[in-house]
Each structure stands twice: as C-alpha cells, then as structure tokens.
Write a protein that holds these residues in place. Structure first.
Motif, PDB file in Angstrom:
ATOM      1  N   ILE A  27       0.967  -1.059   0.079  1.00 44.22           N
ATOM      2  CA  ILE A  27      -0.025  -0.163   0.107  1.00 44.22           C
ATOM      3  C   ILE A  27       1.018   1.267   0.045  1.00 44.22           C
ATOM      4  O   ILE A  27       1.997   1.226   0.123  1.00 44.22           O
ATOM      5  N   SER A  28       0.432   2.370  -0.046  1.00 46.30           N
ATOM      6  CA  SER A  28       1.203   3.772  -0.137  1.00 46.30           C
ATOM      7  C   SER A  28       1.212   4.123   1.229  1.00 46.30           C
ATOM      8  O   SER A  28       0.923   3.896   2.015  1.00 46.30           O
ATOM      9  N   ARG A  29       2.492   4.880   1.433  1.00 47.86           N
ATOM     10  CA  ARG A  29       2.859   5.513   2.682  1.00 47.86           C
ATOM     11  C   ARG A  29       1.695   6.471   3.244  1.00 47.86           C
ATOM     12  O   ARG A  29       1.284   6.326   4.448  1.00 47.86           O
ATOM     13  N   ALA A  30       0.953   7.022   2.233  1.00 47.22           N
ATOM     14  CA  ALA A  30       0.123   7.855   2.547  1.00 47.22           C
ATOM     15  C   ALA A  30      -1.071   6.962   2.948  1.00 47.22           C
ATOM     16  O   ALA A  30      -2.072   7.632   4.169  1.00 47.22           O
ATOM     17  N   ALA A  31      -1.454   5.942   2.599  1.00 53.22           N
ATOM     18  CA  ALA A  31      -2.689   5.039   2.903  1.00 53.22           C
ATOM     19  C   ALA A  31      -2.418   4.680   4.322  1.00 53.22           C
ATOM     20  O   ALA A  31      -3.350   4.796   5.252  1.00 53.22           O
ATOM     21  N   LEU A  32      -1.090   4.265   4.833  1.00 54.55           N
ATOM     22  CA  LEU A  32      -0.761   3.668   6.092  1.00 54.55           C
ATOM     23  C   LEU A  32      -0.889   4.776   6.975  1.00 54.55           C
ATOM     24  O   LEU A  32      -1.571   4.680   8.009  1.00 54.55           O
ATOM     25  N   SER A  33      -0.466   6.274   6.558  1.00 53.54           N
ATOM     26  CA  SER A  33      -0.776   7.468   7.771  1.00 53.54           C
ATOM     27  C   SER A  33      -2.092   7.513   7.875  1.00 53.54           C
ATOM     28  O   SER A  33      -2.310   7.784   8.946  1.00 53.54           O
ATOM     29  N   HIS A  34      -2.877   7.503   7.011  1.00 49.37           N
ATOM     30  CA  HIS A  34      -4.366   7.427   7.031  1.00 49.37           C
ATOM     31  C   HIS A  34      -4.944   6.491   8.139  1.00 49.37           C
ATOM     32  O   HIS A  34      -5.813   6.870   9.046  1.00 49.37           O
ATOM     33  N   TYR A  35      -4.525   5.346   8.115  1.00 50.14           N
ATOM     34  CA  TYR A  35      -4.844   4.172   8.925  1.00 50.14           C
ATOM     35  C   TYR A  35      -4.297   4.527  10.094  1.00 50.14           C
ATOM     36  O   TYR A  35      -5.121   4.496  11.128  1.00 50.14           O
ATOM     37  N   GLU A  36      -3.344   4.761  10.343  1.00 51.15           N
ATOM     38  CA  GLU A  36      -2.386   5.196  11.586  1.00 51.15           C
ATOM     39  C   GLU A  36      -3.358   6.266  12.377  1.00 51.15           C
ATOM     40  O   GLU A  36      -3.213   6.389  13.661  1.00 51.15           O
ATOM     41  N   LYS A  37      -3.661   7.204  11.703  1.00 47.18           N
ATOM     42  CA  LYS A  37      -4.100   8.690  12.297  1.00 47.18           C
ATOM     43  C   LYS A  37      -5.735   8.337  12.568  1.00 47.18           C
ATOM     44  O   LYS A  37      -6.503   9.314  12.650  1.00 47.18           O
ATOM     45  N   ASN A  38      -6.174   7.063  11.995  1.00 47.23           N
ATOM     46  CA  ASN A  38      -7.840   6.801  12.281  1.00 47.23           C
ATOM     47  C   ASN A  38      -8.588   7.697  11.077  1.00 47.23           C
ATOM     48  O   ASN A  38      -9.686   8.112  11.514  1.00 47.23           O
ATOM     49  N   ARG A  39      -7.979   8.174  10.306  1.00 46.91           N
ATOM     50  CA  ARG A  39      -8.730   9.157   9.343  1.00 46.91           C
ATOM     51  C   ARG A  39      -9.440   8.119   8.200  1.00 46.91           C
ATOM     52  O   ARG A  39     -10.427   8.323   7.708  1.00 46.91           O
TER      53      ARG A  39
END
Length: 122
Positions: A27-39
């Motif tokens: 997956i993209s780093r951006a997608a992971l970031s969204h998951y980790e920030k509960n967005r």
C-alpha cells in the motif's frame, strides 16, 4: 485503543518506518498514515495483511481483544482445519447425529443437500 493506534504501535515496536511497512503491505505510505491516524479504516483484505505482517489476530487489531495472539487448543485447531471437507469426507470422518441418533449415509447426504439448497436461496 483504536485500529490506527494498534497498527502504529506494532510498527513502532518493530522499528519500521511507514515507508518500509507500506512496502511490505503493498500500500502507499499515505494510506498507512491515514490508517494510523484513524482517518480511514482498512478494508478486510488490508486488515488481514496487517494481521499477517504483525503476526497478530484481526480481533486484536480491531480492539475485540487485548491478546494479540490467539491460542487455539489442538483438538479445536484440528476441527477447524477439517471444516472444508467434501461430502464424502464428512461421511467417512464424522458420525452425524440428530437427537442422539446417528444419521444414515442417505440421511446425511439429504441433510448436506438441504443446507446447500438453503444457502443458494439467500
């Protein structure tokens, strides 16, 4: 603790960057970031990838349990491993009973056929 917090902690515990983790998951780093920030919440396929990568259960990731690893006793594991048996395997390996009486092979076949027909109607 939400899904994102658990994912972030599991990643941090391993000393992995978001870039490394995203690459391992495809997956993209951006997608992971969204998951980790509960967005965003991961779909079931991605959630399974997280569970496999971190060697934890999906139940742990979604907060249904605080135990990251499920332990299944041997007899239960053997049963689960045999759930996807053919009709012939079911009849050979198990004595199907109803009301304490063993089903004849013909009754068992009709029972299996009934369940299949019922599922096809849904």
């Amino acid at each position: 603790m939400g899904i994102g917090s658990r994912i972030s902690k599991l990643r941090d515990d391993r000393g992995w960057t978001q870039e490394q983790t995203a690459g391992l998951l495809g997956i993209s780093r951006a997608a992971l970031s969204h998951y980790e920030k509960n967005r965003r919440e991961p779909d079931t396929e991605t959630l399974s990838k997280f569970a496999d990568l971190f060697k934890v259960t999906v139940d742990f990731l979604v907060g249904r349990t605080n135990a990251p690893h499920a332990t299944v006793e041997s007899p239960v594991r053997e049963f689960v491993d045999q759930l996807e048996l053919s009709e012939e395997d079911l009849l050979k390996r198990f004595d199907l009973t109803i009301d304490g009486l063993k089903l004849s092979p013909e009754e068992a076949r009709r029972f299996i056929a009934f369940v299949r027909a019922e599922r096809n109607m849904k």
